[in-house]
Motif scaffolding. Structure first.
Motif, PDB file in Angstrom:
ATOM      1  N   ASP A  82       0.811  -1.221   0.000  1.00 37.73           N
ATOM      2  CA  ASP A  82       0.000   0.000   0.000  1.00 37.73           C
ATOM      3  C   ASP A  82       0.840   1.264   0.000  1.00 37.73           C
ATOM      4  O   ASP A  82       0.398   2.304  -0.494  1.00 37.73           O
ATOM      5  N   ASP A  83       2.044   1.184   0.553  1.00 30.34           N
ATOM      6  CA  ASP A  83       2.881   2.364   0.731  1.00 30.34           C
ATOM      7  C   ASP A  83       4.184   2.330  -0.061  1.00 30.34           C
ATOM      8  O   ASP A  83       5.101   3.099   0.219  1.00 30.34           O
ATOM      9  N   ARG A 120       4.981   5.977   0.300  1.00 26.53           N
ATOM     10  CA  ARG A 120       4.001   6.881   0.901  1.00 26.53           C
ATOM     11  C   ARG A 120       4.385   7.053   2.361  1.00 26.53           C
ATOM     12  O   ARG A 120       4.510   6.087   3.117  1.00 26.53           O
ATOM     13  N   TRP A 125       3.714  11.104  -1.123  1.00 26.10           N
ATOM     14  CA  TRP A 125       4.550  10.116  -1.807  1.00 26.10           C
ATOM     15  C   TRP A 125       5.911  10.751  -2.015  1.00 26.10           C
ATOM     16  O   TRP A 125       6.012  11.866  -2.543  1.00 26.10           O
TER      17      TRP A 125
END
Length: 147
Positions: A82-83, A120, A125
């Motif tokens: 996700d990051d 992120r 980001w």
């Protein structure tokens, strides 16, 4: 077509972050400044790890003028969580800077593959890593942006 020309990566936050890093790098080079405190727009595009390699790189590139950020094209994007996004790129890594007096390129154009890691951190980001890979690519794989 390849790279960003085909629109596959329009609106991708990691790609936008990478392009922001390259844009602020060019502006800092044109200003002739590599002190972290003097280039907050540049340093805020980077993670702490990114700042550890990007500030020395910035300092090594001072002197000539950038007509815009280094031309880059995104060839692939992989979400590694996700990051974390990993980008495969084509980058014009030489022949973009020009002599401040003559306006002529400092050296011959060269294009090569690169790999970027964008993370992120909170709501932003940030570029964490950017390194050449030695992969082949060419002028048709990058997008030029000029100031």
């Amino acid at each position: 077509m390849t790279g960003e020309f085909d629109g596959r990566f329009d609106g991708d936050a990691a790609v936008t972050a990478l392009r922001g890093y390259l844009r602020e790098q060019a502006r800092a080079i044109n200003a002739g400044v590599a002190d972290a405190a003097a280039v907050p727009a540049f340093t805020t595009t980077l993670t702490p790890n990114g700042r550890s390699w990007a500030l020395p790189l910035l300092a090594a590139n001072l002197g000539d003028r950038m007509p815009g950020p280094y031309p880059v094209g995104v060839l692939a994007s992989t979400r590694a969580g996700d990051d974390r996004v990993e980008l495969d790129l084509c980058l014009q890594d030489r022949g973009w800077q020009v002599d401040r007096t003559s306006g002529e390129p400092v050296n011959a154009a060269h294009y090569g593959g690169a790999h970027a890691v964008v993370l992120r951190v909170g709501d932003a980001w940030l570029v964490d890593d950017l390194a050449t890979t030695g992969a082949d690519c060419g002028a048709g794989d990058v997008v030029e942006e000029r100031f």
